[in-house]
Write a protein that holds these residues in place. Structure first.
Motif, short mmCIF file in Angstrom:
data_model
loop_
_atom_site.label_atom_id
_atom_site.label_comp_id
_atom_site.label_asym_id
_atom_site.label_seq_id
_atom_site.Cartn_x
_atom_site.Cartn_y
_atom_site.Cartn_z
N LYS D 2 0.85 -1.18 0.00
CA LYS D 2 0.00 0.00 0.00
C LYS D 2 0.89 1.25 0.00
O LYS D 2 2.08 1.18 0.34
N LEU D 3 0.30 2.36 -0.35
CA LEU D 3 1.01 3.63 -0.30
C LEU D 3 0.71 4.34 1.00
O LEU D 3 -0.41 4.26 1.52
N GLY D 4 1.71 5.04 1.52
CA GLY D 4 1.49 5.79 2.75
C GLY D 4 2.34 7.03 2.78
O GLY D 4 3.24 7.22 1.96
N ARG D 5 2.01 7.92 3.72
CA ARG D 5 2.80 9.12 3.90
C ARG D 5 3.33 9.10 5.34
O ARG D 5 2.58 8.83 6.28
N VAL D 6 4.62 9.37 5.49
CA VAL D 6 5.23 9.38 6.82
C VAL D 6 4.73 10.59 7.59
O VAL D 6 4.79 11.72 7.09
N GLU D 7 4.23 10.31 8.80
CA GLU D 7 3.66 11.40 9.61
C GLU D 7 4.51 11.75 10.82
O GLU D 7 4.39 12.85 11.34
N GLY D 8 5.29 10.81 11.30
CA GLY D 8 6.06 11.14 12.50
C GLY D 8 6.72 9.90 13.07
O GLY D 8 6.87 8.88 12.38
N THR D 9 7.12 10.00 14.31
CA THR D 9 7.84 8.91 14.96
C THR D 9 7.19 8.59 16.30
O THR D 9 6.40 9.37 16.83
N VAL D 10 7.55 7.43 16.83
CA VAL D 10 7.06 7.02 18.13
C VAL D 10 8.25 6.62 18.99
O VAL D 10 9.15 5.91 18.51
N VAL D 11 8.27 7.09 20.21
CA VAL D 11 9.35 6.75 21.13
C VAL D 11 8.83 5.74 22.13
O VAL D 11 7.89 6.01 22.88
N THR D 12 9.43 4.57 22.12
CA THR D 12 8.98 3.51 22.99
C THR D 12 10.14 2.54 23.22
O THR D 12 11.17 2.64 22.58
N THR D 13 9.93 1.62 24.13
CA THR D 13 10.96 0.62 24.38
C THR D 13 10.34 -0.75 24.14
O THR D 13 9.36 -1.11 24.79
N ILE D 14 10.89 -1.49 23.19
CA ILE D 14 10.41 -2.84 22.93
C ILE D 14 11.51 -3.79 23.38
O ILE D 14 12.65 -3.67 22.96
N GLN D 15 11.13 -4.71 24.26
CA GLN D 15 12.15 -5.56 24.84
C GLN D 15 12.44 -6.78 23.98
O GLN D 15 12.13 -7.91 24.33
N HIS D 16 13.01 -6.52 22.80
CA HIS D 16 13.42 -7.61 21.92
C HIS D 16 14.61 -7.10 21.12
O HIS D 16 14.57 -6.00 20.56
N PRO D 17 15.69 -7.91 21.03
CA PRO D 17 16.90 -7.42 20.36
C PRO D 17 16.67 -6.93 18.94
O PRO D 17 17.37 -6.04 18.47
N PHE D 18 15.66 -7.48 18.26
CA PHE D 18 15.41 -7.06 16.88
C PHE D 18 15.22 -5.56 16.77
O PHE D 18 15.59 -4.93 15.78
N TYR D 19 14.60 -4.97 17.79
CA TYR D 19 14.25 -3.56 17.70
C TYR D 19 15.33 -2.60 18.18
O TYR D 19 15.16 -1.39 18.11
N GLU D 20 16.46 -3.15 18.64
CA GLU D 20 17.57 -2.27 19.04
C GLU D 20 18.11 -1.53 17.83
O GLU D 20 18.56 -2.16 16.86
N GLY D 21 18.08 -0.23 17.86
CA GLY D 21 18.63 0.55 16.77
C GLY D 21 17.72 0.66 15.55
O GLY D 21 18.09 1.25 14.55
N ARG D 22 16.53 0.09 15.63
CA ARG D 22 15.61 0.23 14.50
C ARG D 22 14.61 1.35 14.79
O ARG D 22 14.19 1.54 15.91
N LYS D 23 14.24 2.01 13.71
CA LYS D 23 13.34 3.15 13.83
C LYS D 23 11.97 2.75 13.30
O LYS D 23 11.87 2.17 12.21
N GLN D 24 10.94 3.08 14.06
CA GLN D 24 9.58 2.85 13.56
C GLN D 24 8.93 4.19 13.25
O GLN D 24 8.94 5.09 14.08
N LEU D 25 8.33 4.28 12.09
CA LEU D 25 7.68 5.53 11.70
C LEU D 25 6.17 5.35 11.65
O LEU D 25 5.65 4.28 11.35
N LEU D 26 5.50 6.44 11.94
CA LEU D 26 4.04 6.51 11.80
C LEU D 26 3.72 6.75 10.33
O LEU D 26 4.11 7.77 9.76
N VAL D 27 2.99 5.84 9.73
CA VAL D 27 2.64 6.00 8.31
C VAL D 27 1.12 6.00 8.17
O VAL D 27 0.44 5.10 8.66
N ARG D 28 0.62 7.02 7.51
CA ARG D 28 -0.83 7.13 7.24
C ARG D 28 -1.07 6.64 5.81
O ARG D 28 -0.39 7.09 4.88
#
Lengths: 91, 91, 91, 91, 91
Positions: D2-28
């Protein structure tokens, strides 16, 4: 993943060892600004100790949830609260 | 998982040994307070002996449902009633 | 699973051996009382010889559908008509 | 996808090594012409360095996302931003 | 599967070898009579050489799509145009 707000708990008995001692919380999906995102909810296994009213991150795919819970391949679970949201920045 | 209320039964013939002797119930999805959640329903395999009118917990992912039914890897099933809800606390 | 009513057929060519000689029917999702459930439809592989107008049971998950068709692991199929509904009892 | 537009970021802590150093973006999610497609959004892992306001391509299936991230079989991820859209041609 | 009409193309760069030389088309879901089915669309990999305006058949499950593309287990793809529709008969 999606954002949600913890609304409460559900008391039930699930006859599978995976659910012994696990807590499922009622999570209502929200927009990044915290407002309601329609009126969808989900029951998600809590692994971060979230409390009622807190803004959380919900993983809603079975394989990902099993990985996060280290329950591969035997965890019958689809939705997990994987983090408490510190902040959401838009724009 | 989602909450639902058992509405009835369906009489049909499915030509697969998995469904021999298994009962599928009509479950209407509900909100935590028991009111209707839109008008979606699902036919779910019952493993807890739920009756019409009871509030139940529905697992709606294939792999999780197969695990709960101990039907890995050969159960052609997606939705299962996994528990009867004793209480839902909101707020 | 969901309930549906067979509405018609689709003539097309799918370039995969799985679909040689298989019939796909247009199925409109319905409520347990036979009335329309919104206006969603799906094209589902027929394994029970359903006819136009009949009330049928639709399995709509890939792994379950492959199991029912005995097409594990090589059947590129998600939706299958798995039964003709004899009766639905509500309440 | 699907197509989306980046709207922003989210600051959170996910306790799994996969997410260390990865950025998650809010996409509409958006229509091909860039207008809003309802008001659905998703949090997606960014692998292309997308910025706020950019039009992006979102893969929203777990197995595909794990393949794109070279995180098979251990990546607990469903949604990934896989490309920045240069142009969409309609008609 | 669902029916759709090809609306256009998208120009983007996906950093995965699977997508080298593959074309993704914008497909708008339609009813069997060709009218719009809500306003949902999907970007689907084309394997049949469909053109803008043509009525097509879309497979929208990852495992099925990988099978059709002979890209098991390494194809990061969910949606594929698997056929051009010759005719749809209703009633």
């Amino acid at each position: 993943m999606k954002l949600g707000r913890v609304e409460g708990t559900v008391v039930t008995t699930i006859q599978h060892p995976f659910y012994e001692g696990r807590k499922q919380l009622l999570v209502r999906f929200v927009e990044p600004d915290g407002s309601l995102d329609g009126d969808n909810y989900v029951l998600a296994v809590d692994v971060v100790g979230a409390g009622v009213g807190e803004l959380v991150l919900v993983q809603d795919e079975g394989n990902s949830s099993r990985l996060i819970l280290d329950a591969i391949p035997n965890g019958p679970v689809r939705s997990v609260i994987v983090g408490i949201v510190d902040a959401a920045f838009v724009g």
